[in-house]
Design an enzyme around this catalytic site. Structure first.
Site, PDB file in Angstrom:
ATOM      1  N   LYS A 250       2.149  -3.732   6.771  1.00 27.86           N
ATOM      2  CA  LYS A 250       2.615  -3.738   5.370  1.00 27.86           C
ATOM      3  C   LYS A 250       4.128  -3.487   5.306  1.00 27.86           C
ATOM      4  O   LYS A 250       4.839  -4.123   4.527  1.00 27.86           O
ATOM      5  CB  LYS A 250       1.869  -2.680   4.551  1.00 27.86           C
ATOM      6  CG  LYS A 250       0.370  -2.944   4.394  1.00 27.86           C
ATOM      7  CD  LYS A 250       0.076  -4.183   3.574  1.00 27.86           C
ATOM      8  CE  LYS A 250      -1.403  -4.425   3.384  1.00 27.86           C
ATOM      9  NZ  LYS A 250      -1.707  -5.761   2.854  1.00 27.86           N
TER      10      LYS A 250
ATOM     11  N   SER B 202       0.845  -1.199   0.000  1.00 26.12           N
ATOM     12  CA  SER B 202       0.000   0.000   0.000  1.00 26.12           C
ATOM     13  C   SER B 202       0.873   1.239   0.000  1.00 26.12           C
ATOM     14  O   SER B 202       1.982   1.226   0.554  1.00 26.12           O
ATOM     15  CB  SER B 202      -0.852  -0.028   1.271  1.00 26.12           C
ATOM     16  OG  SER B 202      -1.444   1.229   1.483  1.00 26.12           O
TER      17      SER B 202
ATOM     18  N   TYR C 145      -1.963  -0.901  10.938  1.00 21.87           N
ATOM     19  CA  TYR C 145      -2.195  -1.484   9.608  1.00 21.87           C
ATOM     20  C   TYR C 145      -0.992  -1.219   8.698  1.00 21.87           C
ATOM     21  O   TYR C 145      -0.428  -2.115   8.083  1.00 21.87           O
ATOM     22  CB  TYR C 145      -3.472  -0.903   8.980  1.00 21.87           C
ATOM     23  CG  TYR C 145      -3.572  -1.181   7.501  1.00 21.87           C
ATOM     24  CD1 TYR C 145      -3.829  -2.462   7.035  1.00 21.87           C
ATOM     25  CD2 TYR C 145      -3.386  -0.159   6.557  1.00 21.87           C
ATOM     26  CE1 TYR C 145      -3.892  -2.733   5.671  1.00 21.87           C
ATOM     27  CE2 TYR C 145      -3.459  -0.413   5.200  1.00 21.87           C
ATOM     28  CZ  TYR C 145      -3.712  -1.702   4.759  1.00 21.87           C
ATOM     29  OH  TYR C 145      -3.769  -1.962   3.417  1.00 21.87           O
TER      30      TYR C 145
HETATM   31  P1  NAD Z   1     -11.093  -7.074   1.113  1.00 25.42           P
HETATM   32  O1  NAD Z   1     -11.340  -7.087   2.583  1.00 25.42           O
HETATM   33  O2  NAD Z   1     -12.232  -6.818   0.198  1.00 25.42           O
HETATM   34  O3  NAD Z   1     -10.408  -8.456   0.673  1.00 25.42           O
HETATM   35  C1  NAD Z   1      -9.568  -9.195   1.548  1.00 25.42           C
HETATM   36  C2  NAD Z   1     -10.053 -10.630   1.519  1.00 25.42           C
HETATM   37  O4  NAD Z   1      -9.211 -11.409   2.363  1.00 25.42           O
HETATM   38  C3  NAD Z   1     -11.483 -10.795   2.052  1.00 25.42           C
HETATM   39  O5  NAD Z   1     -12.230 -11.550   1.125  1.00 25.42           O
HETATM   40  C4  NAD Z   1     -11.313 -11.528   3.380  1.00 25.42           C
HETATM   41  O6  NAD Z   1     -12.411 -12.399   3.643  1.00 25.42           O
HETATM   42  C5  NAD Z   1     -10.019 -12.281   3.155  1.00 25.42           C
HETATM   43  N1  NAD Z   1      -9.229 -12.573   4.365  1.00 25.42           N
HETATM   44  C6  NAD Z   1      -8.910 -11.726   5.370  1.00 25.42           C
HETATM   45  N2  NAD Z   1      -8.144 -12.363   6.278  1.00 25.42           N
HETATM   46  C7  NAD Z   1      -7.984 -13.631   5.824  1.00 25.42           C
HETATM   47  C8  NAD Z   1      -7.287 -14.763   6.325  1.00 25.42           C
HETATM   48  N3  NAD Z   1      -6.622 -14.715   7.484  1.00 25.42           N
HETATM   49  N4  NAD Z   1      -7.339 -15.916   5.625  1.00 25.42           N
HETATM   50  C9  NAD Z   1      -8.031 -15.981   4.445  1.00 25.42           C
HETATM   51  N5  NAD Z   1      -8.704 -14.947   3.934  1.00 25.42           N
HETATM   52  C10 NAD Z   1      -8.675 -13.770   4.617  1.00 25.42           C
HETATM   53  O7  NAD Z   1      -9.902  -6.025   0.856  1.00 25.42           O
HETATM   54  P2  NAD Z   1      -9.332  -5.437  -0.509  1.00 25.42           P
HETATM   55  O8  NAD Z   1      -9.683  -4.005  -0.577  1.00 25.42           O
HETATM   56  O9  NAD Z   1      -9.650  -6.320  -1.628  1.00 25.42           O
HETATM   57  O10 NAD Z   1      -7.764  -5.492  -0.183  1.00 25.42           O
HETATM   58  C11 NAD Z   1      -6.965  -6.579  -0.600  1.00 25.42           C
HETATM   59  C12 NAD Z   1      -5.537  -6.332  -0.118  1.00 25.42           C
HETATM   60  O11 NAD Z   1      -5.073  -5.096  -0.638  1.00 25.42           O
HETATM   61  C13 NAD Z   1      -5.380  -6.249   1.391  1.00 25.42           C
HETATM   62  O12 NAD Z   1      -4.180  -6.888   1.756  1.00 25.42           O
HETATM   63  C14 NAD Z   1      -5.282  -4.767   1.644  1.00 25.42           C
HETATM   64  O13 NAD Z   1      -4.543  -4.469   2.807  1.00 25.42           O
HETATM   65  C15 NAD Z   1      -4.552  -4.283   0.398  1.00 25.42           C
HETATM   66  N6  NAD Z   1      -4.817  -2.860   0.080  1.00 25.42           N
HETATM   67  C16 NAD Z   1      -6.101  -2.426  -0.068  1.00 25.42           C
HETATM   68  C17 NAD Z   1      -6.337  -1.064  -0.323  1.00 25.42           C
HETATM   69  C18 NAD Z   1      -7.750  -0.546  -0.464  1.00 25.42           C
HETATM   70  O14 NAD Z   1      -7.935   0.653  -0.320  1.00 25.42           O
HETATM   71  N7  NAD Z   1      -8.744  -1.377  -0.737  1.00 25.42           N
HETATM   72  C19 NAD Z   1      -5.260  -0.171  -0.443  1.00 25.42           C
HETATM   73  C20 NAD Z   1      -3.970  -0.659  -0.310  1.00 25.42           C
HETATM   74  C21 NAD Z   1      -3.746  -2.010  -0.050  1.00 25.42           C
HETATM   75  N1  UFG Z   2     -12.528  11.336   3.408  1.00 26.19           N
HETATM   76  C1  UFG Z   2     -13.555  12.197   3.710  1.00 26.19           C
HETATM   77  N2  UFG Z   2     -14.714  11.677   4.207  1.00 26.19           N
HETATM   78  C2  UFG Z   2     -14.893  10.341   4.417  1.00 26.19           C
HETATM   79  C3  UFG Z   2     -13.828   9.460   4.105  1.00 26.19           C
HETATM   80  C4  UFG Z   2     -12.655   9.994   3.609  1.00 26.19           C
HETATM   81  O1  UFG Z   2     -13.428  13.400   3.540  1.00 26.19           O
HETATM   82  O2  UFG Z   2     -15.969   9.933   4.880  1.00 26.19           O
HETATM   83  C5  UFG Z   2     -11.300  11.877   2.810  1.00 26.19           C
HETATM   84  C6  UFG Z   2     -10.026  11.592   3.587  1.00 26.19           C
HETATM   85  O3  UFG Z   2      -9.811  12.569   4.575  1.00 26.19           O
HETATM   86  C7  UFG Z   2      -8.977  11.596   2.466  1.00 26.19           C
HETATM   87  C8  UFG Z   2      -9.739  11.051   1.252  1.00 26.19           C
HETATM   88  O4  UFG Z   2     -11.119  11.259   1.553  1.00 26.19           O
HETATM   89  O5  UFG Z   2      -8.575  12.903   2.175  1.00 26.19           O
HETATM   90  C9  UFG Z   2      -9.514   9.576   0.991  1.00 26.19           C
HETATM   91  O6  UFG Z   2      -9.778   8.836   2.187  1.00 26.19           O
HETATM   92  P1  UFG Z   2      -9.920   7.261   2.177  1.00 26.19           P
HETATM   93  O7  UFG Z   2     -10.264   6.837   3.577  1.00 26.19           O
HETATM   94  O8  UFG Z   2     -10.809   6.828   1.098  1.00 26.19           O
HETATM   95  O9  UFG Z   2      -8.455   6.764   1.783  1.00 26.19           O
HETATM   96  P2  UFG Z   2      -7.043   7.038   2.468  1.00 26.19           P
HETATM   97  O10 UFG Z   2      -6.196   7.758   1.476  1.00 26.19           O
HETATM   98  O11 UFG Z   2      -7.174   7.627   3.804  1.00 26.19           O
HETATM   99  O12 UFG Z   2      -6.509   5.534   2.685  1.00 26.19           O
HETATM  100  C10 UFG Z   2      -6.564   4.550   1.671  1.00 26.19           C
HETATM  101  C11 UFG Z   2      -6.736   3.178   2.317  1.00 26.19           C
HETATM  102  C12 UFG Z   2      -5.522   2.829   3.106  1.00 26.19           C
HETATM  103  C13 UFG Z   2      -4.306   2.940   2.225  1.00 26.19           C
HETATM  104  C14 UFG Z   2      -4.215   4.309   1.602  1.00 26.19           C
HETATM  105  C15 UFG Z   2      -3.064   4.398   0.640  1.00 26.19           C
HETATM  106  O13 UFG Z   2      -7.843   3.165   3.194  1.00 26.19           O
HETATM  107  O14 UFG Z   2      -5.607   1.505   3.556  1.00 26.19           O
HETATM  108  O15 UFG Z   2      -5.422   4.585   0.885  1.00 26.19           O
HETATM  109  O16 UFG Z   2      -3.169   3.390  -0.294  1.00 26.19           O
HETATM  110  F1  UFG Z   2      -3.221   2.721   2.962  1.00 26.19           F
END
Ligand code: NAD
Ligand code: UFG
Length: 335
Positions: free
Chosen positions: A154, A126, A150
Site C-alpha cells: 500500500k 489503508s 501487505y
Molecule cells: P476482498 O478480498 O473482499 O475484495 C477484493 C476483491 O479483489 C476480491 O473480490 C478478489 O477476488 C479481487 N481480486 C484480488 N486480486 C485480483 C486481481 N489480481 N485481479 C482481479 N481481481 C482481484 O477485500 P476487501 O476487504 O473488499 O478489500 C478491498 C480493498 O481494500 C483491498 O485492496 C484491501 O487491501 C483494501 N483494504 C481493506 C481493508 C479491510 O479490512 N477489509 C482495510 C484497508 C484496506
Molecule cells: N483481534 C483479536 N482476536 C482476533 C482478531 C483480532 O483480539 O481473533 C484484535 C486485534 O488484536 C486488534 C483488533 O482485534 O486489536 C482488530 O484486529 P483486526 O485483525 O480485525 O484488524 P487490524 O486492526 O489488525 O487490521 C485491519 C486490517 C488491515 C488494515 C488495518 C488498518 O486487517 O488490513 O485494519 O486499516 F491494514
C-alpha cells in the site's frame, strides 16, 4: 451516454457495497474481478438490492491485454480500484504474491489507464500505512511506514501514484486510507465472506455468535488502553461505500489533484467493547479467552476525520450497534 465506472475487485466485500451506492448515485458500473476471493453470485445480490446489475468481466488486473480491450470497448470515466490481496499474515508468508498481485497488478492497471487517457482513480489504501501511530487521532500528514509486506504494497503504491501525478499533472487520484471496515448491507444480502478461519476480529466474532467457532481469542489484555485490549476505529462498510462515491464526485468536480484522505469514524472501540456490542445484536453469548498479543499489532488506532469532512463533505454516521446489527443479519443468513 453516461460514462461507466470500472470497479476492480467489485465482487469483494467493500467493492460490492460500493457498487450498490454507485448505482444508487446514478452511475453505470462495470466490475472486473478474478473471483480469487469472491463469488459471481454477489452480482445477483447487488441487482436484488439496487434494481440494476453491474456489467461483469471475470479477469485479472495483471492482464494488460484484457485491460486494454476493456478500455477500448467501454467508455470508462473513472476507476475505483479495490482488487488486491489483503491478509497480513499471508503476506508475511508469501510476499512475492503480494508484490505481484497488488503492486505489479496496480502498475499494469495504471499503464492501461494512461494509454486509454482515463486519469481518474479512487484507490483502496489503508490505515496500515501509518505504522505504529505516534499521535491519536491520526492525521493524513502523519509519517508513513510499513510493518509487513501487505502494508508495504500500500505504501509503495501510494508513492507510485504520487510520482505519476507529479510527472503527469492531469491525474485525479484519491488515496482512501480505510480504518477497520465492518458490518454489511442492512438487507443482509451482501457482507464479508472470509474463506477459512477469519483473520479479522469482527468476522470471527460473528462466527462464534453463530456457533461455527467456539470462542474468540482476545489478542492481549495488557495494552495501554482503558480495558487493556486493542482499540480500533471500526467503520460501517456502507459509510465507507458512501465515502467512495463522495471521493469520485470530488475528483470529478475539482482540478486534478492527488488527495490522501482517512475514512474512519474518529472514535476507537476496544476488542471487549466490540464483543459486547455483537452479543447485544445477536442475543447470543460470545465466549472469549485472553490470549497473548498478536505479533505486529498496535495498541490503538483511530482517524482524524477532518480532511474527509472538509474536502469530501463526508462523515461516517453509523454507530457500532448498527455495524453489529447489520453484520449479524448477514451472518444469520449464511450456512
Ligand atoms: P476482498 O478480498 O473482499 O475484495 C477484493 C476483491 O479483489 C476480491 O473480490 C478478489 O477476488 C479481487 N481480486 C484480488 N486480486 C485480483 C486481481 N489480481 N485481479 C482481479 N481481481 C482481484 O477485500 P476487501 O476487504 O473488499 O478489500 C478491498 C480493498 O481494500 C483491498 O485492496 C484491501 O487491501 C483494501 N483494504 C481493506 C481493508 C479491510 O479490512 N477489509 C482495510 C484497508 C484496506
Ligand atoms: N483481534 C483479536 N482476536 C482476533 C482478531 C483480532 O483480539 O481473533 C484484535 C486485534 O488484536 C486488534 C483488533 O482485534 O486489536 C482488530 O484486529 P483486526 O485483525 O480485525 O484488524 P487490524 O486492526 O489488525 O487490521 C485491519 C486490517 C488491515 C488494515 C488495518 C488498518 O486487517 O488490513 O485494519 O486499516 F491494514
Amino acid at each position: 451516454m453516461t460514462r461507466k465506472i470500472l470497479v476492480t475487485g467489485g465482487t469483494g466485500f467493500i467493492g460490492s457495497h460500493t457498487c450498490v451506492e454507485l448505482i444508487a448515485g446514478g452511475y453505470q458500473v462495470l466490475v472486473l474481478d478474478n473471483l480469487s476471493n469472491s463469488r459471481e453470485t454477489v452480482l445477483d445480490a447487488i441487482e436484488q438490492i439496487s434494481g440494476a446489475r453491474p456489467g461483469f468481466i471475470r479477469g485479472d488486473i495483471r492482464d494488460r491485454a484484457l485491460l486494454d480491450s476493456i478500455f477500448k470497448q467501454h467508455d470508462i470515466g473513472a476507476v475505483i480500484h479495490f482488487a488486491g490481496l489483503k491478509a497480513v499474515g499471508e503476506s508475511v508468508a508469501r510476499p512475492l504474491d503480494y508484490h505481484d498481485n497488488n503492486v505489479a497488478g496496480t502498475v499494469t492497471l495504471l499503464q492501461a489507464m494512461q494509454q486509454a487517457g482515463v486519469r481518474s482513480l479512487v484507490f483502496s489504501s489503508s490505515a496500515t500505512v501509518y505504522g505504529d501511530p505516534q499521535q491519536l487521532p491520526i492525521p493524513e500528514d502523519h509519517p508513513l511506514s510499513a510493518t509487513n509486506p501487505y502494508g508495504h504494497t500500500k505504501l509503495v503504491l501510494e508513492e507510485i501514484m504520487g510520482q505519476l501525478s507529479r510527472s503527469e499533472p492531469g491525474w485525479r487520484i484519491a488515496l482512501l486510507r480505510y480504518f477497520n471496515p465492518v458490518g454489511a448491507h442492512p438487507s443482509g444480502l451482501i457482507g464479508e465472506a472470509p474463506q477459512g478461519v477469519p483473520n479479522n476480529l469482527m468476522p470471527y466474532v460473528a462466527q462464534v455468535a453463530s456457533g461455527q467457532r467456539e470462542r474468540v481469542q482476545v489478542f492481549g489484555q495488557d495494552y495501554d488502553t482503558p480495558d487493556g485490549t486493542g482499540v480500533r476505529d471500526y467503520i460501517h462498510v456502507m459509510d465507507l461505500a458512501q465515502g467512495h462515491v463522495a471521493a469520485l464526485r470530488y475528483l470529478q468536480d475539482n482540478e486534478p489533484e492527488l488527495l490522501a484522505v482517512n475514512l474512519g469514524t474518529g472514535r476507537g472501540y476496544s476488542v471487549l467493547e466490540m464483543i459486547q456490542a455483537f452479543a447485544r445484536s445477536s442475543g447470543r453469548d460470545i465466549p472469549y479467552t485472553i490470549a497473548p498479543r498478536r505479533p505486529g499489532d498496535i495498541a490503538a488506532c483511530w482517524a482524524d476525520t477532518r480532511l474527509a469532512r472538509e474536502k469530501l463533505g463526508w462523515t461516517a454516521v453509523r454507530d457500532i450497534q448498527e455495524m453489529c446489527d447489520d453484520a449479524w443479519r448477514w451472518q444469520a443468513r449464511q450456512s
